[in-house]
Write a protein that holds these residues in place. Sequence first.
Motif, PDB file in Angstrom:
ATOM      1  N   TRP A  69      15.812 -23.437   9.192  1.00  0.00           N
ATOM      2  CA  TRP A  69      16.029 -22.274   8.328  1.00  0.00           C
ATOM      3  C   TRP A  69      17.460 -21.805   8.528  1.00  0.00           C
ATOM      4  O   TRP A  69      17.786 -21.175   9.526  1.00  0.00           O
ATOM      5  N   THR A 125      10.007 -17.618  15.071  1.00  0.00           N
ATOM      6  CA  THR A 125       9.822 -18.987  15.550  1.00  0.00           C
ATOM      7  C   THR A 125       9.597 -19.916  14.357  1.00  0.00           C
ATOM      8  O   THR A 125       8.735 -19.661  13.512  1.00  0.00           O
ATOM      9  N   ILE A 126      10.374 -20.986  14.270  1.00  0.00           N
ATOM     10  CA  ILE A 126      10.255 -21.961  13.193  1.00  0.00           C
ATOM     11  C   ILE A 126       9.382 -23.102  13.696  1.00  0.00           C
ATOM     12  O   ILE A 126       9.770 -23.846  14.605  1.00  0.00           O
ATOM     13  N   SER A 127       8.200 -23.223  13.145  1.00  0.00           N
ATOM     14  CA  SER A 127       7.273 -24.249  13.629  1.00  0.00           C
ATOM     15  C   SER A 127       7.646 -25.633  13.141  1.00  0.00           C
ATOM     16  O   SER A 127       7.328 -26.636  13.796  1.00  0.00           O
ATOM     17  N   GLN A 128       8.349 -25.718  12.000  1.00  0.00           N
ATOM     18  CA  GLN A 128       8.714 -27.022  11.475  1.00  0.00           C
ATOM     19  C   GLN A 128       9.912 -26.870  10.548  1.00  0.00           C
ATOM     20  O   GLN A 128      10.026 -25.892   9.818  1.00  0.00           O
ATOM     21  N   GLY A 129      10.807 -27.857  10.574  1.00  0.00           N
ATOM     22  CA  GLY A 129      11.971 -27.820   9.710  1.00  0.00           C
ATOM     23  C   GLY A 129      13.069 -26.917  10.242  1.00  0.00           C
ATOM     24  O   GLY A 129      13.093 -26.564  11.430  1.00  0.00           O
TER      25      GLY A 129
END
Length: 504
Positions: A155, A149-153
Amino acid sequence: MNAWRLATSWLLAWRTVTSRPWRALLLCGGFGVGVGVMIVLLAVGEAMVRQASQERLVGGGQITVLPEGIDIEVLTTGGLGGLFFSVPNARFVHRQVLSAPRLADAVRMAAPQLEGKLLYVTTADGVEHPVRASGEVPSATRQLDAMPTISQGAWNDDAGDTRWMRPTDAELRHDIDRFHRPAEGMANADSWGEWHYFNVLSPDASKWAFITFLVGGDVRGERWGGQLLVTRHERDKAPRRFVTNVTREQVRFSVRDADVRIGEGSVSVLPDGRYALKSIGREAGTGAQLTLDLVVTPAARVEFPGATLVSGDFTSGYAVPGLRASASGSICVAGRCDRYDNVQAYHDHNWGGWRGVTWEWGATRAGAYTLLYGRVTPEDTAGSSSPLFVYVTDERGFLALFRPRVIQYNDARTVRTAAGPLKVPATAELFDVRGQDTLQLLLTIDDAVATDTRIGLAERGEGNYTRGLARPWFVQMAGEARLRGRVRGVPLSGTGRGFFETYR
Protein backbone atom coordinates in the motif's frame (compact mmCIF):
# COMPACT_ATOMS: atom_id res chain seq x y z
CA MET A 1 -18.82 -15.29 71.96
CA ASN A 2 -19.09 -13.69 68.47
CA ALA A 3 -20.28 -10.41 69.94
CA TRP A 4 -17.35 -10.39 72.39
CA ARG A 5 -14.86 -10.94 69.51
CA LEU A 6 -16.39 -8.14 67.43
CA ALA A 7 -16.24 -5.71 70.34
CA THR A 8 -12.63 -6.66 71.06
CA SER A 9 -11.66 -6.07 67.40
CA TRP A 10 -13.21 -2.62 67.37
CA LEU A 11 -11.49 -1.79 70.70
CA LEU A 12 -8.05 -2.85 69.39
CA ALA A 13 -8.55 -0.93 66.15
CA TRP A 14 -9.58 2.22 67.98
CA ARG A 15 -6.64 2.07 70.41
CA THR A 16 -4.25 1.51 67.46
CA VAL A 17 -5.56 4.58 65.72
CA THR A 18 -5.51 6.77 68.83
CA SER A 19 -2.04 5.64 69.92
CA ARG A 20 -0.47 6.28 66.43
CA PRO A 21 -2.83 8.74 64.73
CA TRP A 22 -0.43 10.04 62.04
CA ARG A 23 0.62 6.56 60.94
CA ALA A 24 -3.04 5.51 60.73
CA LEU A 25 -3.91 8.60 58.69
CA LEU A 26 -1.04 7.92 56.29
CA LEU A 27 -2.13 4.31 55.80
CA CYS A 28 -5.75 5.34 55.13
CA GLY A 29 -4.64 8.01 52.65
CA GLY A 30 -2.40 5.57 50.79
CA PHE A 31 -5.17 3.02 50.60
CA GLY A 32 -7.58 5.66 49.21
CA VAL A 33 -5.09 6.78 46.54
CA GLY A 34 -4.54 3.18 45.51
CA VAL A 35 -8.25 2.56 45.13
CA GLY A 36 -8.66 5.78 43.12
CA VAL A 37 -5.81 4.89 40.75
CA MET A 38 -7.31 1.47 40.20
CA ILE A 39 -10.69 2.99 39.33
CA VAL A 40 -9.06 5.37 36.81
CA LEU A 41 -7.07 2.57 35.18
CA LEU A 42 -10.14 0.40 34.86
CA ALA A 43 -12.08 3.30 33.28
CA VAL A 44 -9.26 4.05 30.78
CA GLY A 45 -8.99 0.39 29.93
CA GLU A 46 -12.72 0.16 29.28
CA ALA A 47 -12.60 3.29 27.08
CA MET A 48 -9.70 1.87 25.06
CA VAL A 49 -11.50 -1.41 24.55
CA ARG A 50 -14.60 0.43 23.34
CA GLN A 51 -12.64 2.70 21.01
CA ALA A 52 -10.71 -0.21 19.56
CA SER A 53 -14.03 -1.47 18.18
CA GLN A 54 -14.99 1.89 16.60
CA GLU A 55 -14.89 1.69 12.81
CA ARG A 56 -14.47 5.48 12.56
CA LEU A 57 -11.34 5.61 14.66
CA VAL A 58 -8.77 8.14 13.45
CA GLY A 59 -5.33 6.98 14.51
CA GLY A 60 -1.90 8.54 14.72
CA GLY A 61 -0.72 12.05 15.32
CA GLN A 62 -1.05 14.43 18.23
CA ILE A 63 -3.49 17.03 16.84
CA THR A 64 -6.78 16.59 14.98
CA VAL A 65 -7.92 19.46 12.73
CA LEU A 66 -11.69 20.02 12.64
CA PRO A 67 -13.99 22.52 10.91
CA GLU A 68 -14.81 25.61 12.95
CA GLY A 69 -17.92 25.18 15.09
CA ILE A 70 -17.66 21.42 15.68
CA ASP A 71 -18.65 20.58 19.28
CA ILE A 72 -15.67 19.20 21.20
CA GLU A 73 -18.01 16.61 22.71
CA VAL A 74 -18.09 14.74 19.39
CA LEU A 75 -14.50 13.78 20.03
CA THR A 76 -13.36 10.63 21.84
CA THR A 77 -9.78 10.00 22.85
CA GLY A 78 -7.77 9.45 19.68
CA GLY A 79 -10.77 9.47 17.35
CA LEU A 80 -13.79 11.25 15.92
CA GLY A 81 -17.43 10.64 16.69
CA GLY A 82 -20.09 9.59 14.24
CA LEU A 83 -20.52 12.89 12.40
CA PHE A 84 -19.75 13.00 8.69
CA PHE A 85 -17.90 16.23 7.97
CA SER A 86 -14.76 17.38 6.18
CA VAL A 87 -12.36 20.32 6.38
CA PRO A 88 -13.06 22.93 3.68
CA ASN A 89 -10.03 23.74 1.52
CA ALA A 90 -8.16 20.87 3.19
CA ARG A 91 -5.37 21.07 0.65
CA PHE A 92 -4.80 24.72 1.47
CA VAL A 93 -4.78 23.95 5.22
CA HIS A 94 -2.25 21.19 4.61
CA ARG A 95 0.00 23.16 2.23
CA GLN A 96 -0.18 26.69 3.59
CA VAL A 97 -0.67 26.08 7.32
CA LEU A 98 0.27 22.66 8.68
CA SER A 99 3.10 21.90 6.23
CA ALA A 100 4.27 25.47 5.69
CA PRO A 101 7.87 26.50 6.48
CA ARG A 102 6.47 28.71 9.25
CA LEU A 103 5.62 25.61 11.35
CA ALA A 104 8.55 23.44 10.28
CA ASP A 105 10.00 23.46 13.82
CA ALA A 106 6.71 22.25 15.33
CA VAL A 107 5.08 19.95 12.77
CA ARG A 108 6.91 16.82 11.60
CA MET A 109 4.12 15.45 9.40
CA ALA A 110 0.50 16.36 8.63
CA ALA A 111 -1.53 13.42 7.34
CA PRO A 112 -4.98 13.84 5.73
CA GLN A 113 -7.44 11.10 6.64
CA LEU A 114 -11.07 10.34 5.84
CA GLU A 115 -12.82 7.80 8.04
CA GLY A 116 -16.26 6.25 7.68
CA LYS A 117 -17.52 8.52 4.89
CA LEU A 118 -20.94 7.50 3.62
CA LEU A 119 -20.99 6.84 -0.13
CA TYR A 120 -23.49 5.26 -2.49
CA VAL A 121 -22.48 2.77 -5.17
CA THR A 122 -24.78 1.96 -8.07
CA THR A 123 -24.22 -1.47 -9.59
CA ALA A 124 -24.65 -2.44 -13.23
CA ASP A 125 -28.22 -3.60 -12.57
CA GLY A 126 -29.15 -0.14 -11.25
CA VAL A 127 -29.29 -1.06 -7.56
CA GLU A 128 -27.88 1.55 -5.17
CA HIS A 129 -25.92 0.37 -2.14
CA PRO A 130 -24.72 2.49 0.81
CA VAL A 131 -21.07 1.86 1.64
CA ARG A 132 -18.62 3.23 4.18
CA ALA A 133 -15.29 4.39 2.72
CA SER A 134 -12.02 5.51 4.25
CA GLY A 135 -8.97 7.09 2.73
CA GLU A 136 -5.53 8.39 3.61
CA VAL A 137 -2.14 9.02 2.07
CA PRO A 138 -0.01 5.95 2.86
CA SER A 139 3.36 7.72 3.05
CA ALA A 140 2.00 10.33 5.49
CA THR A 141 0.22 7.77 7.68
CA ARG A 142 3.38 5.67 7.75
CA GLN A 143 5.39 8.62 9.07
CA LEU A 144 2.84 9.00 11.87
CA ASP A 145 3.45 5.35 12.86
CA ALA A 146 -0.27 4.77 12.33
CA MET A 147 -0.09 2.46 9.32
CA PRO A 148 -2.48 -0.50 9.53
CA THR A 149 -1.11 -3.99 9.18
CA ILE A 150 -1.04 -5.06 5.52
CA SER A 151 -1.84 -8.75 5.35
CA GLN A 152 -1.04 -9.06 1.66
CA GLY A 153 0.40 -6.91 -1.11
CA ALA A 154 1.65 -3.32 -0.76
CA TRP A 155 0.00 0.00 0.00
CA ASN A 156 1.90 3.01 -1.33
CA ASP A 157 1.10 6.47 -2.69
CA ASP A 158 -0.51 6.56 -6.13
CA ALA A 159 -0.32 9.45 -8.60
CA GLY A 160 -3.31 11.19 -6.99
CA ASP A 161 -1.75 11.00 -3.52
CA THR A 162 1.52 12.45 -4.79
CA ARG A 163 -0.23 15.27 -6.68
CA TRP A 164 -2.29 16.19 -3.60
CA MET A 165 0.63 16.13 -1.17
CA ARG A 166 3.55 17.23 -3.34
CA PRO A 167 2.31 18.78 -6.61
CA THR A 168 4.74 20.21 -9.10
CA ASP A 169 4.38 23.92 -9.77
CA ALA A 170 2.62 23.17 -13.07
CA GLU A 171 0.22 20.68 -11.43
CA LEU A 172 -0.65 23.20 -8.72
CA ARG A 173 -1.45 25.89 -11.32
CA HIS A 174 -3.71 23.54 -13.28
CA ASP A 175 -5.51 22.36 -10.13
CA ILE A 176 -6.46 25.80 -8.80
CA ASP A 177 -6.60 27.69 -12.12
CA ARG A 178 -8.70 25.34 -14.29
CA PHE A 179 -11.92 26.42 -15.98
CA HIS A 180 -15.52 25.58 -14.97
CA ARG A 181 -19.03 25.22 -16.35
CA PRO A 182 -22.33 26.66 -15.09
CA ALA A 183 -24.27 24.39 -12.77
CA GLU A 184 -27.32 22.61 -14.17
CA GLY A 185 -30.44 24.68 -13.66
CA MET A 186 -28.51 27.94 -13.17
CA ALA A 187 -30.70 31.00 -13.68
CA ASN A 188 -29.43 33.66 -16.14
CA ALA A 189 -26.80 31.28 -17.50
CA ASP A 190 -26.11 33.76 -20.31
CA SER A 191 -24.43 35.96 -17.67
CA TRP A 192 -21.78 33.29 -17.07
CA GLY A 193 -18.27 34.63 -17.44
CA GLU A 194 -14.86 33.17 -16.68
CA TRP A 195 -11.52 34.78 -17.23
CA HIS A 196 -7.80 34.82 -16.60
CA TYR A 197 -6.76 38.30 -15.45
CA PHE A 198 -3.20 39.64 -15.25
CA ASN A 199 -1.77 43.05 -14.49
CA VAL A 200 1.76 44.28 -15.15
CA LEU A 201 3.44 47.40 -13.74
CA SER A 202 6.40 49.23 -15.30
CA PRO A 203 9.54 49.68 -13.15
CA ASP A 204 8.88 53.40 -12.61
CA ALA A 205 5.16 52.75 -11.90
CA SER A 206 4.14 55.24 -14.61
CA LYS A 207 2.56 52.63 -16.91
CA TRP A 208 0.57 49.47 -16.34
CA ALA A 209 -1.59 47.05 -18.28
CA PHE A 210 -4.70 45.01 -17.43
CA ILE A 211 -4.87 41.80 -19.46
CA THR A 212 -8.01 39.63 -19.71
CA PHE A 213 -8.69 36.32 -21.46
CA LEU A 214 -12.50 36.03 -21.16
CA VAL A 215 -14.92 33.23 -22.00
CA GLY A 216 -18.48 34.55 -21.80
CA GLY A 217 -22.02 33.19 -22.15
CA ASP A 218 -23.60 29.82 -21.43
CA VAL A 219 -20.75 27.57 -22.57
CA ARG A 220 -23.05 24.52 -22.45
CA GLY A 221 -24.99 25.83 -25.45
CA GLU A 222 -24.38 27.56 -28.77
CA ARG A 223 -24.39 31.27 -27.89
CA TRP A 224 -21.06 32.02 -26.28
CA GLY A 225 -17.61 33.21 -27.29
CA GLY A 226 -14.31 34.68 -26.18
CA GLN A 227 -12.66 38.04 -25.79
CA LEU A 228 -9.08 39.26 -25.55
CA LEU A 229 -8.88 42.60 -23.77
CA VAL A 230 -5.75 44.60 -22.97
CA THR A 231 -6.18 48.00 -21.34
CA ARG A 232 -3.02 50.13 -21.29
CA HIS A 233 -2.77 52.85 -18.66
CA GLU A 234 -0.36 55.72 -18.29
CA ARG A 235 -0.57 58.09 -15.37
CA ASP A 236 -2.67 61.21 -16.03
CA LYS A 237 -3.66 59.95 -19.51
CA ALA A 238 -6.78 58.28 -20.83
CA PRO A 239 -6.53 54.48 -21.02
CA ARG A 240 -6.28 52.72 -24.37
CA ARG A 241 -8.37 49.54 -24.94
CA PHE A 242 -7.38 46.82 -27.40
CA VAL A 243 -10.06 44.21 -28.02
CA THR A 244 -10.51 41.02 -30.03
CA ASN A 245 -13.85 39.18 -29.98
CA VAL A 246 -14.11 35.63 -31.35
CA THR A 247 -16.83 33.01 -31.77
CA ARG A 248 -16.97 29.82 -29.73
CA GLU A 249 -15.34 27.83 -32.55
CA GLN A 250 -12.14 29.80 -31.92
CA VAL A 251 -12.07 29.18 -28.17
CA ARG A 252 -10.41 26.31 -26.34
CA PHE A 253 -10.73 25.85 -22.57
CA SER A 254 -10.83 22.86 -20.22
CA VAL A 255 -12.22 21.98 -16.80
CA ARG A 256 -9.04 19.90 -16.29
CA ASP A 257 -6.34 22.52 -16.85
CA ALA A 258 -5.60 26.23 -16.87
CA ASP A 259 -4.66 26.58 -20.54
CA VAL A 260 -6.96 28.66 -22.74
CA ARG A 261 -6.87 29.75 -26.37
CA ILE A 262 -8.98 32.63 -27.69
CA GLY A 263 -8.37 33.29 -31.38
CA GLU A 264 -4.69 34.11 -31.76
CA GLY A 265 -4.26 34.70 -28.02
CA SER A 266 -3.46 32.12 -25.40
CA VAL A 267 -2.47 31.41 -21.82
CA SER A 268 -0.29 28.31 -21.34
CA VAL A 269 1.17 26.88 -18.15
CA LEU A 270 4.80 25.97 -18.79
CA PRO A 271 6.33 22.79 -17.29
CA ASP A 272 8.04 24.86 -14.55
CA GLY A 273 4.74 26.52 -13.51
CA ARG A 274 5.19 29.86 -15.25
CA TYR A 275 2.48 31.35 -17.48
CA ALA A 276 3.14 32.15 -21.15
CA LEU A 277 0.80 34.90 -22.43
CA LYS A 278 0.19 35.87 -26.05
CA SER A 279 -2.46 38.33 -27.19
CA ILE A 280 -3.38 40.41 -30.23
CA GLY A 281 -5.94 43.20 -30.32
CA ARG A 282 -6.90 46.41 -32.13
CA GLU A 283 -7.77 49.74 -30.62
CA ALA A 284 -11.28 51.01 -31.26
CA GLY A 285 -11.21 54.18 -33.34
CA THR A 286 -7.53 54.20 -34.38
CA GLY A 287 -7.22 50.55 -35.45
CA ALA A 288 -3.72 50.41 -33.91
CA GLN A 289 -2.62 46.83 -33.33
CA LEU A 290 -1.29 45.54 -30.01
CA THR A 291 0.80 42.41 -29.67
CA LEU A 292 1.66 40.99 -26.28
CA ASP A 293 4.23 38.34 -25.41
CA LEU A 294 4.89 37.87 -21.68
CA VAL A 295 5.99 35.20 -19.23
CA VAL A 296 4.55 35.60 -15.71
CA THR A 297 6.29 33.87 -12.79
CA PRO A 298 4.29 33.46 -9.54
CA ALA A 299 6.20 33.60 -6.27
CA ALA A 300 6.32 30.29 -4.40
CA ARG A 301 3.53 29.76 -1.83
CA VAL A 302 2.14 33.28 -2.24
CA GLU A 303 -1.25 32.30 -3.65
CA PHE A 304 -4.92 32.27 -2.71
CA PRO A 305 -6.26 28.73 -3.26
CA GLY A 306 -9.72 29.59 -4.49
CA ALA A 307 -13.24 29.72 -3.13
CA THR A 308 -16.76 29.59 -4.56
CA LEU A 309 -19.57 31.73 -3.15
CA VAL A 310 -23.10 30.40 -3.73
CA SER A 311 -26.22 32.40 -2.82
CA GLY A 312 -29.47 31.14 -4.34
CA ASP A 313 -28.97 31.18 -8.11
CA PHE A 314 -25.82 33.24 -7.75
CA THR A 315 -22.38 31.62 -8.10
CA SER A 316 -19.04 33.39 -7.93
CA GLY A 317 -15.64 31.73 -7.85
CA TYR A 318 -12.21 33.25 -7.38
CA ALA A 319 -8.62 32.00 -7.16
CA VAL A 320 -5.27 33.81 -7.19
CA PRO A 321 -2.39 31.63 -8.42
CA GLY A 322 -0.08 34.66 -8.73
CA LEU A 323 -0.78 37.00 -5.82
CA ARG A 324 2.87 38.08 -5.96
CA ALA A 325 4.46 37.56 -9.36
CA SER A 326 6.96 38.97 -11.83
CA ALA A 327 6.69 39.42 -15.60
CA SER A 328 9.18 39.52 -18.46
CA GLY A 329 8.57 40.12 -22.15
CA SER A 330 7.06 42.87 -24.28
CA ILE A 331 3.89 44.77 -25.13
CA CYS A 332 3.97 46.47 -28.54
CA VAL A 333 1.56 49.01 -30.06
CA ALA A 334 1.88 49.89 -33.73
CA GLY A 335 5.43 48.55 -33.74
CA ARG A 336 6.61 50.48 -30.64
CA CYS A 337 7.44 48.16 -27.78
CA ASP A 338 7.73 48.39 -24.01
CA ARG A 339 10.00 45.64 -22.71
CA TYR A 340 9.86 44.23 -19.18
CA ASP A 341 12.35 42.30 -17.11
CA ASN A 342 11.04 40.81 -13.84
CA VAL A 343 8.60 43.69 -13.20
CA GLN A 344 5.76 43.56 -10.66
CA ALA A 345 2.81 41.43 -11.84
CA TYR A 346 -0.34 39.73 -10.58
CA HIS A 347 -2.69 36.97 -11.78
CA ASP A 348 -6.15 35.82 -10.71
CA HIS A 349 -9.00 33.71 -12.10
CA ASN A 350 -12.73 34.47 -11.83
CA TRP A 351 -15.84 32.52 -12.75
CA GLY A 352 -19.59 32.70 -12.15
CA GLY A 353 -22.78 34.53 -13.07
CA TRP A 354 -22.32 38.28 -13.03
CA ARG A 355 -25.73 39.82 -13.67
CA GLY A 356 -26.28 42.52 -11.04
CA VAL A 357 -23.03 41.74 -9.19
CA THR A 358 -20.67 44.32 -7.69
CA TRP A 359 -17.49 43.94 -5.68
CA GLU A 360 -14.77 45.60 -3.67
CA TRP A 361 -11.32 44.31 -4.55
CA GLY A 362 -7.66 45.14 -4.16
CA ALA A 363 -4.25 43.48 -4.43
CA THR A 364 -1.11 45.23 -3.31
CA ARG A 365 2.42 44.82 -2.08
CA ALA A 366 3.55 46.42 1.17
CA GLY A 367 7.26 45.84 1.59
CA ALA A 368 7.84 42.14 2.34
CA TYR A 369 4.08 41.54 2.56
CA THR A 370 1.48 40.98 -0.16
CA LEU A 371 -2.18 41.59 0.59
CA LEU A 372 -5.46 40.72 -1.07
CA TYR A 373 -8.82 42.11 0.01
CA GLY A 374 -12.31 41.79 -1.37
CA ARG A 375 -16.04 41.25 -1.10
CA VAL A 376 -18.62 40.18 -3.72
CA THR A 377 -22.20 41.46 -3.47
CA PRO A 378 -24.92 39.70 -5.51
CA GLU A 379 -27.93 41.72 -6.64
CA ASP A 380 -30.23 39.94 -4.15
CA THR A 381 -28.15 41.26 -1.22
CA ALA A 382 -27.88 44.88 -2.34
CA GLY A 383 -29.43 46.07 0.91
CA SER A 384 -26.77 44.48 3.12
CA SER A 385 -23.12 43.56 2.89
CA SER A 386 -20.87 40.93 4.41
CA PRO A 387 -17.48 41.75 5.95
CA LEU A 388 -14.52 42.04 3.64
CA PHE A 389 -11.60 39.68 3.92
CA VAL A 390 -7.96 40.79 3.99
CA TYR A 391 -5.57 37.96 3.18
CA VAL A 392 -1.98 38.65 4.30
CA THR A 393 1.08 36.75 3.06
CA ASP A 394 4.85 36.97 3.28
CA GLU A 395 7.68 34.98 1.66
CA ARG A 396 6.68 31.86 3.64
CA GLY A 397 3.09 31.97 2.41
CA PHE A 398 -0.15 32.59 4.29
CA LEU A 399 0.32 34.72 7.41
CA ALA A 400 -3.07 35.99 8.63
CA LEU A 401 -6.71 36.65 7.71
CA PHE A 402 -8.63 39.74 8.83
CA ARG A 403 -12.34 40.58 8.40
CA PRO A 404 -12.95 44.35 8.50
CA ARG A 405 -16.61 45.32 8.41
CA VAL A 406 -16.20 48.19 5.96
CA ILE A 407 -13.72 49.93 3.73
CA GLN A 408 -13.76 53.66 4.42
CA TYR A 409 -13.55 55.68 1.19
CA ASN A 410 -12.93 59.39 0.81
CA ASP A 411 -14.44 60.31 -2.59
CA ALA A 412 -12.39 63.46 -3.06
CA ARG A 413 -11.12 62.62 -6.56
CA THR A 414 -13.01 63.50 -9.77
CA VAL A 415 -12.80 61.69 -13.10
CA ARG A 416 -14.40 62.58 -16.39
CA THR A 417 -16.94 60.27 -17.98
CA ALA A 418 -19.23 60.47 -21.00
CA ALA A 419 -22.02 61.39 -18.58
CA GLY A 420 -20.01 64.12 -16.87
CA PRO A 421 -17.74 64.33 -13.79
CA LEU A 422 -17.84 61.46 -11.28
CA LYS A 423 -16.58 61.45 -7.71
CA VAL A 424 -14.28 58.49 -6.99
CA PRO A 425 -11.98 57.58 -4.07
CA ALA A 426 -8.86 59.56 -3.32
CA THR A 427 -8.02 57.54 -0.20
CA ALA A 428 -9.33 54.42 1.52
CA GLU A 429 -8.76 52.64 4.83
CA LEU A 430 -9.32 49.10 6.10
CA PHE A 431 -8.99 48.41 9.83
CA ASP A 432 -9.57 45.31 11.93
CA VAL A 433 -8.71 43.82 15.33
CA ARG A 434 -8.81 40.06 15.88
CA GLY A 435 -7.74 39.17 19.40
CA GLN A 436 -4.17 40.41 19.81
CA ASP A 437 -3.70 40.88 16.04
CA THR A 438 -4.35 44.21 14.34
CA LEU A 439 -4.31 45.53 10.78
CA GLN A 440 -4.51 48.98 9.24
CA LEU A 441 -4.23 49.35 5.47
CA LEU A 442 -4.17 52.89 4.07
CA LEU A 443 -4.58 53.44 0.31
CA THR A 444 -3.69 56.62 -1.55
CA ILE A 445 -5.13 56.69 -5.08
CA ASP A 446 -3.16 58.53 -7.75
CA ASP A 447 -4.98 57.27 -10.86
CA ALA A 448 -8.56 56.18 -11.51
CA VAL A 449 -10.77 55.42 -14.48
CA ALA A 450 -14.54 54.77 -14.50
CA THR A 451 -16.28 52.51 -17.03
CA ASP A 452 -20.03 52.45 -17.65
CA THR A 453 -21.12 48.80 -17.25
CA ARG A 454 -24.48 49.51 -18.93
CA ILE A 455 -22.94 49.49 -22.41
CA GLY A 456 -21.96 45.80 -22.32
CA LEU A 457 -18.55 44.26 -22.88
CA ALA A 458 -17.12 47.07 -20.78
CA GLU A 459 -14.38 45.48 -18.70
CA ARG A 460 -13.33 42.23 -17.10
CA GLY A 461 -16.33 40.23 -16.00
CA GLU A 462 -18.83 42.18 -18.08
CA GLY A 463 -21.04 40.23 -20.48
CA ASN A 464 -22.73 41.46 -23.65
CA TYR A 465 -25.87 42.59 -21.83
CA THR A 466 -27.13 45.51 -19.79
CA ARG A 467 -26.52 44.94 -16.10
CA GLY A 468 -28.91 47.58 -14.70
CA LEU A 469 -26.84 48.26 -11.57
CA ALA A 470 -27.79 50.86 -8.99
CA ARG A 471 -24.10 51.84 -9.06
CA PRO A 472 -23.23 51.36 -12.76
CA TRP A 473 -19.73 52.84 -12.83
CA PHE A 474 -16.92 50.32 -12.49
CA VAL A 475 -13.92 52.19 -11.02
CA GLN A 476 -10.39 50.85 -11.49
CA MET A 477 -7.70 52.52 -9.42
CA ALA A 478 -3.95 52.47 -8.94
CA GLY A 479 -2.06 53.82 -5.96
CA GLU A 480 0.18 53.40 -2.96
CA ALA A 481 -0.56 51.19 0.05
CA ARG A 482 0.79 51.57 3.59
CA LEU A 483 0.51 48.67 6.02
CA ARG A 484 0.60 48.81 9.81
CA GLY A 485 -0.35 46.23 12.40
CA ARG A 486 0.75 43.23 14.42
CA VAL A 487 0.40 39.45 13.98
CA ARG A 488 1.37 36.99 16.76
CA GLY A 489 3.27 39.75 18.52
CA VAL A 490 5.34 40.69 15.45
CA PRO A 491 4.85 44.21 14.01
CA LEU A 492 3.64 44.54 10.41
CA SER A 493 4.98 47.45 8.40
CA GLY A 494 5.53 48.18 4.73
CA THR A 495 4.64 50.26 1.69
CA GLY A 496 4.10 49.32 -1.91
CA ARG A 497 1.97 49.75 -4.98
CA GLY A 498 -1.26 48.00 -5.95
CA PHE A 499 -4.52 48.04 -7.90
CA PHE A 500 -8.04 48.43 -6.52
CA GLU A 501 -11.64 48.27 -7.75
CA THR A 502 -15.04 49.48 -6.59
CA TYR A 503 -18.37 50.75 -7.97
CA ARG A 504 -20.01 54.16 -8.01
